[in-house]
Design a protein around this motif. Structure first.
Motif, PDB file in Angstrom:
ATOM      1  N   LYS A  69      15.851   2.720   4.194  1.00 39.70           N
ATOM      2  CA  LYS A  69      14.807   1.697   4.291  1.00 39.70           C
ATOM      3  C   LYS A  69      15.324   0.420   3.638  1.00 39.70           C
ATOM      4  N   ILE A  70      14.876  -0.708   4.169  1.00 40.52           N
ATOM      5  CA  ILE A  70      15.315  -2.020   3.689  1.00 40.52           C
ATOM      6  C   ILE A  70      14.078  -2.838   3.356  1.00 40.52           C
ATOM      7  N   ALA A  71      14.074  -3.433   2.172  1.00 43.69           N
ATOM      8  CA  ALA A  71      12.998  -4.342   1.776  1.00 43.69           C
ATOM      9  C   ALA A  71      13.579  -5.751   1.747  1.00 43.69           C
ATOM     10  N   VAL A  72      12.950  -6.660   2.457  1.00 40.81           N
ATOM     11  CA  VAL A  72      13.387  -8.051   2.505  1.00 40.81           C
ATOM     12  C   VAL A  72      12.464  -8.854   1.600  1.00 40.81           C
ATOM     13  N   PHE A  73      13.046  -9.453   0.578  1.00 39.92           N
ATOM     14  CA  PHE A  73      12.280 -10.249  -0.380  1.00 39.92           C
ATOM     15  C   PHE A  73      12.399 -11.733  -0.057  1.00 39.92           C
ATOM     16  N   ASP A  74      11.328 -12.450  -0.281  1.00 35.35           N
ATOM     17  CA  ASP A  74      11.321 -13.904  -0.149  1.00 35.35           C
ATOM     18  C   ASP A  74      10.385 -14.444  -1.220  1.00 35.35           C
ATOM     19  N   HIS A  75      10.913 -15.274  -2.089  1.00 33.38           N
ATOM     20  CA  HIS A  75      10.143 -15.843  -3.200  1.00 33.38           C
ATOM     21  C   HIS A  75       9.440 -14.763  -4.027  1.00 33.38           C
ATOM     22  N   GLY A  76      10.183 -13.673  -4.304  1.00 34.54           N
ATOM     23  CA  GLY A  76       9.668 -12.618  -5.178  1.00 34.54           C
ATOM     24  C   GLY A  76       8.699 -11.645  -4.545  1.00 34.54           C
ATOM     25  N   GLN A  77       8.470 -11.740  -3.239  1.00 32.89           N
ATOM     26  CA  GLN A  77       7.551 -10.836  -2.556  1.00 32.89           C
ATOM     27  C   GLN A  77       8.259 -10.128  -1.399  1.00 32.89           C
ATOM     28  N   ILE A  78       7.849  -8.885  -1.160  1.00 36.88           N
ATOM     29  CA  ILE A  78       8.390  -8.160  -0.016  1.00 36.88           C
ATOM     30  C   ILE A  78       7.741  -8.720   1.241  1.00 36.88           C
ATOM     31  N   LYS A  79       8.562  -9.260   2.129  1.00 36.11           N
ATOM     32  CA  LYS A  79       8.076  -9.855   3.374  1.00 36.11           C
ATOM     33  C   LYS A  79       8.240  -8.905   4.565  1.00 36.11           C
ATOM     34  N   TYR A  81       9.741  -4.709   5.631  1.00 40.79           N
ATOM     35  CA  TYR A  81      10.182  -3.410   5.137  1.00 40.79           C
ATOM     36  C   TYR A  81      10.346  -2.475   6.327  1.00 40.79           C
ATOM     37  N   GLY A  82      11.474  -1.796   6.388  1.00 38.05           N
ATOM     38  CA  GLY A  82      11.699  -0.843   7.471  1.00 38.05           C
ATOM     39  C   GLY A  82      13.162  -0.464   7.584  1.00 38.05           C
ATOM     40  N   THR A  83      13.495   0.212   8.667  1.00 36.72           N
ATOM     41  CA  THR A  83      14.890   0.569   8.928  1.00 36.72           C
ATOM     42  C   THR A  83      15.609  -0.648   9.506  1.00 36.72           C
ATOM     43  N   PHE A  84      16.900  -0.552   9.628  1.00 34.75           N
ATOM     44  CA  PHE A  84      17.681  -1.634  10.230  1.00 34.75           C
ATOM     45  C   PHE A  84      17.149  -1.949  11.628  1.00 34.75           C
ATOM     46  N   GLU A  85      16.966  -0.916  12.432  1.00 44.39           N
ATOM     47  CA  GLU A  85      16.510  -1.108  13.807  1.00 44.39           C
ATOM     48  C   GLU A  85      15.120  -1.742  13.849  1.00 44.39           C
ATOM     49  N   GLU A  86      14.214  -1.252  12.992  1.00 46.01           N
ATOM     50  CA  GLU A  86      12.855  -1.808  12.963  1.00 46.01           C
ATOM     51  C   GLU A  86      12.863  -3.288  12.593  1.00 46.01           C
ATOM     52  N   LEU A  87      13.662  -3.638  11.590  1.00 48.79           N
ATOM     53  CA  LEU A  87      13.704  -5.035  11.151  1.00 48.79           C
ATOM     54  C   LEU A  87      14.357  -5.940  12.188  1.00 48.79           C
ATOM     55  N   MET A  88      15.357  -5.433  12.867  1.00 51.36           N
ATOM     56  CA  MET A  88      15.988  -6.231  13.919  1.00 51.36           C
ATOM     57  C   MET A  88      15.002  -6.455  15.068  1.00 51.36           C
ATOM     58  N   ASP A  89      14.208  -5.435  15.388  1.00 55.45           N
ATOM     59  CA  ASP A  89      13.224  -5.559  16.468  1.00 55.45           C
ATOM     60  C   ASP A  89      12.117  -6.550  16.136  1.00 55.45           C
TER      61      ASP A  89
END
Length: 106
Positions: A69-79, A81-89
């Motif tokens: 699982k990958i969490a993408v943070f922006d300005h201190g908040q999780i924007k 969250y998902g697998t590589f494939e989910e986030l790319m989609d």
């Protein structure tokens, strides 16, 4: 980066694994390594971290592909969250970061 720094980084990774802690936190663990050494670490990462809660922090978006699982943070908040494939989609922040960094390697 010098050969000495790359060697130190590999030793630091091995030292953290040697402790056999149930939790492993790696902050930019391959930043000083060349792409070949980095690839070697990633190929073995599943075996290395087996059975451990592993938090991997990186600005190198491609290096997160092996994560469950990958969490993408922006300005201190999780924007995102998902697998590589989910986030790319999603075509959101992660996708934009991935595509931007991929352009640098073309």
């Amino acid at each position: 980066m010098s050969r000495r720094m790359r060697k130190r980084q590999k030793i630091a990774i091995l030292r953290s694994l040697y402790k056999d802690s149930p939790v492993l936190i790696l902050d930019e663990p391959t930043a000083a390594l060349n792409p070949i050494a980095e690839c070697e670490i990633y190929r073995n990462f599943a075996d290395i971290s087996d059975g451990k809660l592993t938090v991997y922090i990186s600005h190198r978006i491609n290096s997160t592909r092996f994560c469950d699982k990958i969490a993408v943070f922006d300005h201190g908040q999780i924007k995102e969250y998902g697998t590589f494939e989910e986030l790319m989609d999603l075509h959101g922040l992660y996708y934009t970061f991935f595509e931007t960094q991929a352009e640098m390697y073309k």
